[in-house]
Design a protein around this motif. Structure first.
Motif: not given
Length: 633
Positions: A304-307, A322-326, A331-332, A336-341
């Protein structure tokens, strides 16, 4: 959104659940009620008291698409039936009623010790007729096979494993309330089960009229949402009216929203399964145990921070945001966050934070992961990495990431990446420009060293990580505390002047347990040190490690300890010198001077220390064997 508020007969609801016309959205949690809650629920309906509203959603809505699943304990055929309604609220209650009132009446539940058990529920007929207003006292809970045992299962105290034995003992099974053919047979044969025909005939007639008939007509109120209900409304329903004692978290709420995304379904022909996508993230976390406490909500906050930071408007990551996240934005940024972890895990190891419990602030990993996505490979450029480290330790040592931190997440993501990139080639005059508020506002006071006693404190964890990161070694094994050695040596935080020695020598508890008197050591090294005076254990270390005195002094000094104060067991001089050295370590990490509120030549300097502090386990006594040490720890 339209809705109706009908009253449903419980018998009708049970039929609809068992034939699959009412099912659950498949992201709902598993059945969790214990046997006492089930017994209380059965008492409620037996007495005719209200048990609360259930909420149903009419299926066939193109905007709210959920994959259904049957309630636990329903027949296998219910799994393939197309439901008419989905149960949004009331899962625990209806599941309890379906399992106890239909089929064999056996409920898979748990006892007061949280042990998984199988239970059946009965009404003691004679006791129920003594006082109809105290029917709950007549309810019995028995093992699933109907046999009550004692003496570790060797002695049988009650056996109602067959209908005949149930009638003999006068225990009516709840499973027959709505099973009309078997109910009539059970009631018909009840009077002749013993030799008291007339008395039992009158008893069962009273029971049927006063208990069974009202129970069979019991009704439950419902709220039924129609096909026009939007996904936002469904999310609100889950958040506001889930009354079963297990409120859904933000991940489960977002699961409900994404599962009904019409655009995704139109493009892929299937619904998006957030649980399946989270499994990919969980696999990354499982590979890096230091991230074990990075949960699904933290992951969604980073996304959500990135979006929001790449959209129009402010950056944010509150629960309602977060509940407003499209789904498109999710998916965008999810991959990337997974890889950043993976990078975050390595960052922590580089800072000598090796276990999930040693991470100072779990919340600080959220913006750190988002920053890695923004910076990409530039995050590892020397000057950029140096500024990321300064931000990280400013947050830890300044203790700025406790409590509500969503606003700080957003502010740091907006400020830190650009400031970190500006560190490349920055001149002396440019280094203080655009400093993030977390760095600029961080402060550390010298007296904080006197109150850091709990390993739950972020600054406490941070200082020991900094000690290990500067290259200190174990006193006995001469090994630095990288990740592999940290695990192999079972390193932990231990007293320098042992607890036993401090008590014997009347060292006050606030000094004894302060971080100033703690340092990282291998488990076996701490066992060898035991409770002895440093003046005794220093020569012992030389002998067991095969070190010359000057070699051991060098190793001890790397812990920011003056070895001469240990060899003479001079606690006061030791404490003063190490306090100053640790303060300089903090200043180096934060990149700014600390506040010196303790007189240079005083231990306390007028600072009032609290009487209560987190007690640590006693150090292992000198000479104790490893088994005893484990037990004491």
């Amino acid at each position: 959104m339209g809705f109706l508020t009908p009253q449903h007969k419980l018998s009708t609801l049970l039929d609809r659940v068992n034939n699959g016309r009412i099912q659950l959205p498949d992201f709902q949690r598993s059945y969790k009620w214990d046997e006492e809650r089930i017994r209380a629920l059965l008492a409620t309906i037996t007495l005719g008291h209200p048990l609360g509203v259930i909420m149903l959603l009419q299926t066939g809505n193109d905007q709210v698409r959920f994959k259904p699943k049957p309630l636990e304990g329903t027949p296998v055929g219910a799994a393939v039936a197309a439901p008419e309604h989905l149960l949004l609220d009331g899962q625990q209650r209806l599941t309890s009623l379906v399992q106890s009132l239909t089929g064999d009446g056996v409920v898979d539940t748990e006892d007061v010790r949280k042990k998984q058990v199988r239970r059946r529920f009965y009404i003691d007929i004679e006791r129920a007729m003594v006082d109809p207003l105290r029917l709950e006292d007549a309810l019995r809970t028995l093992p699933g096979d109907g046999i009550e045992r004692t003496n570790f299962g060797r002695d049988v105290t009650l056996d109602v494993s067959t209908p005949e034995l149930e009638r003999v003992h006068g225990l009516f099974p709840f499973r027959l309330v709505y099973d009309q053919p078997n109910l009539l047979d059970w009631l018909w044969k009840f009077p002749s089960a013993t030799g008291h025909l007339a008395e039992r005939t009158a008893l069962i007639q009273r029971f049927q009229g006063e208990v069974l008939t009202p129970l069979q007509s019991y009704e439950i109120p419902a709220i039924e949402l129609d096909k026009a209900t939007t996904k936002a409304a469904v999310a609100t329903v889950f958040e506001k009216v889930n009354t079963g004692g297990l409120p859904l978290n933000v991940f489960e709420l977002l699961t409900s929203i994404f599962a009904g995304d019409a655009r995704y379904y139109a493009e892929h022909g299937v619904d998006f399964r957030l649980n399946d996508d989270w499994a990919l993230t969980q696999a990354v976390i499982d590979t890096h145990p230091v991230l074990k406490k990075f949960d699904s909500t933290a992951f969604l906050q980073a996304v959500t921070l990135l979006a929001t930071s790449h959209g129009i408007g402010a950056t944010y990551a509150r629960k309602e945001d977060i509940l407003k996240l499209d789904l498109v934005d999710y998916l965008r940024w999810a991959e990337p966050v997974r890889q950043a972890l993976v990078w975050v895990a390595q960052f922590l190891h580089d800072e000598h934070i090796h276990r999930q419990d040693d991470v100072p602030y779990q919340t600080q990993l959220i913006p750190l992961a988002a920053m890695r996505v923004v910076l990409g490979e530039e995050a590892d450029v020397y000057a950029v990495r140096a500024r990321l480290r300064r931000w990280y330790w400013s947050g830890v040592l300044g203790e700025q990431y406790g409590g509500a931190t969503e606003t700080r997440f957003a502010r740091d993501l907006d400020q830190v990446p650009s400031w970190a990139l500006a560190g490349v080639g920055a001149t002396a005059g440019e280094r203080d420009r655009g400093i993030p508020s977390t760095v600029a506002g961080a402060s550390f006071t010298e007296s904080r060293l006197l109150t850091l006693r709990s390993r739950q404190s972020a600054a406490y964890k941070g200082i020991h990580a900094l000690l290990m990161a500067r290259g200190c070694k174990d006193w006995r094994f001469q090994k630095t505390f990288d990740h592999n050695q940290f695990v192999a040596l079972r390193v932990d935080i231990h007293h320098v002047f042992p607890r036993k020695w401090c008590i014997t020598n009347n060292v006050e508890s606030w000094m004894r347990e302060s971080i100033v008197n703690k340092t990282p050591l291998a488990r076996k090294t701490n066992q060898m040190v035991g409770g002895a005076s440093p003046a005794s254990y220093m020569p012992k270390l030389e002998k067991t490690a095969g070190l010359k005195p000057e070699e051991l002094d060098e190793v001890v000094a790397a812990h920011l300890i003056d070895p001469a104060t240990l060899r003479t067991a001079d606690f006061e001089s030791y404490f003063l010198r190490r306090r100053r050295a640790l303060l300089e370590l903090v200043e180096e990490a934060m990149g700014k001077p600390a506040q010196r509120d303790v007189e240079a030549d005083e231990l306390v300097g007028g600072f009032e220390t609290p009487d209560q502090f987190a007690e640590e386990p006693d150090d292992v006594e000198d000479g104790a064997d490893e088994t005893t040490a484990d037990e004491e720890a």
